[in-house]
Design a protein around this motif. Structure first.
Motif, PDB file in Angstrom:
ATOM      1  N   MET A 180       0.765  -1.295   0.079  1.00  0.00           N
ATOM      2  CA  MET A 180      -0.068   0.036   0.069  1.00  0.00           C
ATOM      3  C   MET A 180       0.629   1.320  -0.048  1.00  0.00           C
ATOM      4  O   MET A 180       0.480   2.541  -0.816  1.00  0.00           O
ATOM      5  CB  MET A 180      -0.810  -0.056   1.234  1.00  0.00           C
ATOM      6  N   LEU A 181       1.867   1.283   0.673  1.00  0.00           N
ATOM      7  CA  LEU A 181       2.796   2.527   0.898  1.00  0.00           C
ATOM      8  C   LEU A 181       3.403   2.740  -0.149  1.00  0.00           C
ATOM      9  O   LEU A 181       3.925   3.931  -0.592  1.00  0.00           O
ATOM     10  CB  LEU A 181       3.455   2.331   2.199  1.00  0.00           C
ATOM     11  N   LEU A 220      11.488  -8.470  -0.168  1.00  0.00           N
ATOM     12  CA  LEU A 220      11.970  -9.359  -0.824  1.00  0.00           C
ATOM     13  C   LEU A 220      10.823 -10.037  -1.592  1.00  0.00           C
ATOM     14  O   LEU A 220      11.085 -10.637  -2.991  1.00  0.00           O
ATOM     15  CB  LEU A 220      12.883 -10.483   0.034  1.00  0.00           C
ATOM     16  N   GLU A 221       9.809 -10.565  -1.051  1.00  0.00           N
ATOM     17  CA  GLU A 221       8.647 -11.097  -1.813  1.00  0.00           C
ATOM     18  C   GLU A 221       8.102 -10.288  -2.818  1.00  0.00           C
ATOM     19  O   GLU A 221       7.853 -10.689  -4.126  1.00  0.00           O
ATOM     20  CB  GLU A 221       7.539 -11.391  -0.683  1.00  0.00           C
ATOM     21  N   GLY A 226       8.294  -8.784  -8.942  1.00  0.00           N
ATOM     22  CA  GLY A 226       8.254  -7.803  -9.919  1.00  0.00           C
ATOM     23  C   GLY A 226       7.466  -6.649  -9.684  1.00  0.00           C
ATOM     24  O   GLY A 226       7.460  -5.664 -10.497  1.00  0.00           O
ATOM     25  N   ARG A 227       7.160  -6.356  -8.492  1.00  0.00           N
ATOM     26  CA  ARG A 227       6.309  -5.005  -8.309  1.00  0.00           C
ATOM     27  C   ARG A 227       7.003  -3.967  -7.735  1.00  0.00           C
ATOM     28  O   ARG A 227       6.543  -2.873  -7.767  1.00  0.00           O
ATOM     29  CB  ARG A 227       5.333  -5.668  -7.213  1.00  0.00           C
ATOM     30  N   LEU A 241      13.527   1.002  -1.620  1.00  0.00           N
ATOM     31  CA  LEU A 241      12.927   0.309  -2.264  1.00  0.00           C
ATOM     32  C   LEU A 241      11.872   1.485  -2.943  1.00  0.00           C
ATOM     33  O   LEU A 241      11.554   2.364  -2.397  1.00  0.00           O
ATOM     34  CB  LEU A 241      12.017  -0.581  -1.671  1.00  0.00           C
ATOM     35  N   ARG A 242      11.169   0.973  -4.032  1.00  0.00           N
ATOM     36  CA  ARG A 242      10.187   1.867  -4.973  1.00  0.00           C
ATOM     37  C   ARG A 242       9.570   1.177  -5.794  1.00  0.00           C
ATOM     38  O   ARG A 242       9.836  -0.117  -6.260  1.00  0.00           O
ATOM     39  CB  ARG A 242      10.776   3.089  -5.428  1.00  0.00           C
ATOM     40  N   ALA A 243       8.228   1.514  -6.106  1.00  0.00           N
ATOM     41  CA  ALA A 243       7.620   0.848  -6.958  1.00  0.00           C
ATOM     42  C   ALA A 243       7.931   0.683  -8.404  1.00  0.00           C
ATOM     43  O   ALA A 243       8.594   1.603  -9.066  1.00  0.00           O
ATOM     44  CB  ALA A 243       6.198   1.290  -7.131  1.00  0.00           C
ATOM     45  N   ARG A 244       7.895  -0.421  -9.124  1.00  0.00           N
ATOM     46  CA  ARG A 244       8.499  -0.565 -10.583  1.00  0.00           C
ATOM     47  C   ARG A 244       7.600   0.393 -11.402  1.00  0.00           C
ATOM     48  O   ARG A 244       6.425   0.289 -11.383  1.00  0.00           O
ATOM     49  CB  ARG A 244       8.516  -2.069 -10.711  1.00  0.00           C
TER      50      ARG A 244
END
Length: 245
Positions: A180-181, A220-221, A226-227, A241-244
């Motif tokens: 969500m975040l 990691l999951e 690939g998200r 981390l960031r959204a693909r």
């Protein structure tokens, strides 16, 4: 004193043979060289001096006197080759008996002259040993007694482990929160920014560590699916981390 009473001071003698031995020693020669004739005359003179005494008390001496008188007559008369026994052999036997009696008396005298236990020599007494009496003197204060009792009681007391319930963040909750975040953010964000606020947690820091571990596994999951994308400059560096796109 009755003159008919036989009084003999024999000094341990046992019979006429002992008297013969004493008379033979009076010749001051070796027993093997004594004169049998002189010995017989001495013995007969001794018995003659006591003929007035009671005969039943001196019977052994008279028997020996008769035998010696026969031996003397046999030695003085010419020898008959057919006569038995031979007087010379009888005289030799008498000498051998006197030698044997003399050896026995000397051995007995040496034996009796030896030291006797309890009279001349004494055995060493058994050592009594040392008696050691050991008494323990304990010195301890009240704290030492209580501490010792506590250690013994702890060894014998049954062990019971109680695991207290505490609040944790499950992997499912972490996946939902990170998914969500990460969709609301455009740029790279450190993983700690996806954790709940520590002031809003009931268990404080322990729940924050649980949330960090669950969020890391969730990241990691999501990366495997690939998200999202992950970035880390070096080992143990902050994880972003960031959204693909």
């Amino acid at each position: 004193m009755d003159d008919a009473q036989l009084t003999l001071d024999l000094d341990g003698w046992e019979g006429p043979l002992d008297l013969l031995l004493s008379l033979a020693r009076g010749q001051k020669v070796d027993l093997r060289k004594i004169s049998i004739l002189a010995l017989v005359e001495q013995y007969l003179a001794y018995v003659e001096s006591a003929r007035a005494l009671k005969l039943e008390l001196a019977a052994d001496y008279l028997v020996m006197a008769a035998w010696l008188a026969y031996l003397k007559s046999a030695l003085l008369l010419p020898r008959d080759p057919l006569a038995e026994p031979d007087p010379e052999e009888l005289a030799l036997r008498l000498q051998l008996r006197l030698e044997r009696l003399s050896a026995m008396r000397e051995a007995g005298a040496r034996l009796m002259a030896r030291d006797r236990t309890g009279r001349d020599v004494f055995a060493r007494g058994a050592p009594e040993g040392l008696r050691t009496v050991r008494k323990a003197a304990w010195q301890a204060e009240i704290f030492d007694l209580i501490a010792a009792y506590g250690r013994i009681s702890a060894r014998t007391r049954p062990v019971m482990h109680v695991v207290a319930d505490r609040e944790v963040m499950t992997l499912e909750a972490a996946l939902e929160r990170v998914s969500m975040l990460v969709g609301e953010r455009i740029d790279w964000s450190v993983i700690e920014s996806f954790l709940p606020d520590a002031t809003m947690l009931q268990d404080g820091e322990r729940l924050r560590r649980s949330a960090l571990a669950s969020s890391f596994v969730a990241a990691l999951e999501l990366a495997r699916q690939g998200r999202i994308e992950l970035r880390q400059a070096s080992p143990f560096a902050p994880l972003y981390l960031r959204a693909r796109a």
